[in-house]
Write a protein that holds these residues in place. Structure first.
Motif, short mmCIF file in Angstrom:
data_model
loop_
_atom_site.label_atom_id
_atom_site.label_comp_id
_atom_site.label_asym_id
_atom_site.label_seq_id
_atom_site.Cartn_x
_atom_site.Cartn_y
_atom_site.Cartn_z
N SER A 85 0.81 -1.22 0.00
CA SER A 85 0.00 0.00 0.00
C SER A 85 0.84 1.27 0.00
N THR A 86 2.16 1.15 -0.12
CA THR A 86 3.04 2.32 -0.07
C THR A 86 3.60 2.63 -1.45
N ARG A 87 3.35 3.83 -1.91
CA ARG A 87 3.88 4.31 -3.18
C ARG A 87 4.30 5.76 -3.02
N PHE A 88 5.26 6.17 -3.84
CA PHE A 88 5.73 7.56 -3.85
C PHE A 88 5.49 8.17 -5.21
N GLU A 89 5.33 9.49 -5.21
CA GLU A 89 5.23 10.23 -6.47
C GLU A 89 5.98 11.54 -6.33
N LYS A 90 6.53 11.99 -7.43
CA LYS A 90 7.27 13.25 -7.43
C LYS A 90 6.35 14.37 -7.88
N VAL A 91 6.30 15.43 -7.07
CA VAL A 91 5.48 16.60 -7.36
C VAL A 91 6.34 17.84 -7.12
N ASN A 92 6.59 18.61 -8.17
CA ASN A 92 7.37 19.85 -8.05
C ASN A 92 8.70 19.65 -7.32
N GLU A 93 9.48 18.70 -7.78
CA GLU A 93 10.80 18.42 -7.23
C GLU A 93 10.79 17.86 -5.80
N GLU A 94 9.62 17.52 -5.28
CA GLU A 94 9.53 16.90 -3.96
C GLU A 94 8.82 15.56 -4.09
N ILE A 95 9.13 14.65 -3.19
CA ILE A 95 8.55 13.31 -3.25
C ILE A 95 7.54 13.17 -2.11
N PHE A 96 6.35 12.69 -2.48
CA PHE A 96 5.26 12.51 -1.52
C PHE A 96 4.82 11.05 -1.53
N ALA A 97 4.35 10.61 -0.37
CA ALA A 97 3.72 9.30 -0.29
C ALA A 97 2.30 9.46 -0.81
N THR A 98 1.91 8.62 -1.74
CA THR A 98 0.56 8.70 -2.26
C THR A 98 -0.41 8.09 -1.25
N ARG A 99 -1.55 8.67 -1.17
CA ARG A 99 -2.56 8.17 -0.25
C ARG A 99 -3.14 6.87 -0.76
N SER A 100 -3.16 5.90 0.10
CA SER A 100 -3.77 4.63 -0.23
C SER A 100 -5.08 4.53 0.53
N ARG A 101 -6.14 4.32 -0.20
CA ARG A 101 -7.46 4.21 0.46
C ARG A 101 -7.51 3.01 1.38
N HIS A 152 12.48 2.25 -2.55
CA HIS A 152 11.51 2.84 -3.48
C HIS A 152 11.75 4.34 -3.62
N TYR A 153 12.05 5.01 -2.52
CA TYR A 153 12.35 6.44 -2.53
C TYR A 153 13.56 6.71 -3.43
N LYS A 154 14.61 5.90 -3.26
CA LYS A 154 15.81 6.07 -4.08
C LYS A 154 15.50 5.86 -5.57
N GLU A 155 14.63 4.89 -5.88
CA GLU A 155 14.24 4.65 -7.28
C GLU A 155 13.51 5.86 -7.85
N VAL A 156 12.61 6.44 -7.07
CA VAL A 156 11.85 7.60 -7.54
C VAL A 156 12.79 8.78 -7.76
N VAL A 157 13.74 8.98 -6.85
CA VAL A 157 14.71 10.07 -6.99
C VAL A 157 15.57 9.85 -8.25
N ALA A 158 16.03 8.61 -8.45
CA ALA A 158 16.88 8.30 -9.60
C ALA A 158 16.11 8.44 -10.91
#
Length: 161
Positions: A85-101, A152-158
């Motif tokens: 249930s944990t995913r990250f997304e990049k928004v405006n050069e910052e990484i956020f955890a996406t909300r999982s219902r 996962h955070y490192k993958e999103v950053v890369a």
């Protein structure tokens, strides 16, 4: 020294676990509005590791193989729904955890399973030993989840670079 009835301890522990689960849900939902950092990923398991000091008290001592099993159950079974249930997304050069219902339901489900397991295990070991076992289970769960989050955070950053 006054003794506290085991039934009162059980009620207190159950209420404490419920309050902690509700706080975790609330904090997690609030956290999705703030950027994630490596520090925010790594500090919870480091802070939780201070709980190992409970094993200084002789009443909490358990056989090593019980400790390993409790940790591995947390690592392989209880962490899985959190990882899914944990995913990250990049928004405006910052990484956020996406909300999982499903995250709130996952935490409540894990709480229910832990309460049931707690009732079963408490019949065979003392309350302090039960606390130690469930600490190890929770620690295994948190460490694996946070290791996954870090990777996962490192993958999103890369991928954003």
């Amino acid at each position: 020294m006054a003794q506290i009835s085991p039934s009162y301890l059980q009620i207190g522990a159950t209420l404490g676990m419920l309050i902690m689960a509700l706080l975790a849900i609330f904090i997690r939902l609030k956290a999705s509005h703030r950027p994630v950092t490596i520090r925010k990923i790594l500090i919870p398991p480091l802070g939780m590791s201070t709980g190992f000091l409970m094993f200084v008290v002789p009443e909490t001592h358990i056989p090593l193989w019980w400790a390993v099993i409790a940790f591995l159950v947390g690592w392989f079974i209880f962490s899985y729904p959190l990882i899914r249930s944990t995913r990250f997304e990049k928004v405006n050069e910052e990484i956020f955890a996406t909300r999982s219902r499903s995250f709130a339901f996952i935490l409540l489900g894990l709480l229910a399973v832990r309460l049931i397991l707690h009732e079963v295990i408490q019949q065979y070991v003392t309350i302090p030993q039960t606390g130690g076992l469930f600490f190890l289970l929770a620690f295994g769960m948190i460490v694996r989840w946070r290791v996954y989050m870090y990777k996962h955070y490192k993958e999103v950053v890369a991928s954003a670079a």
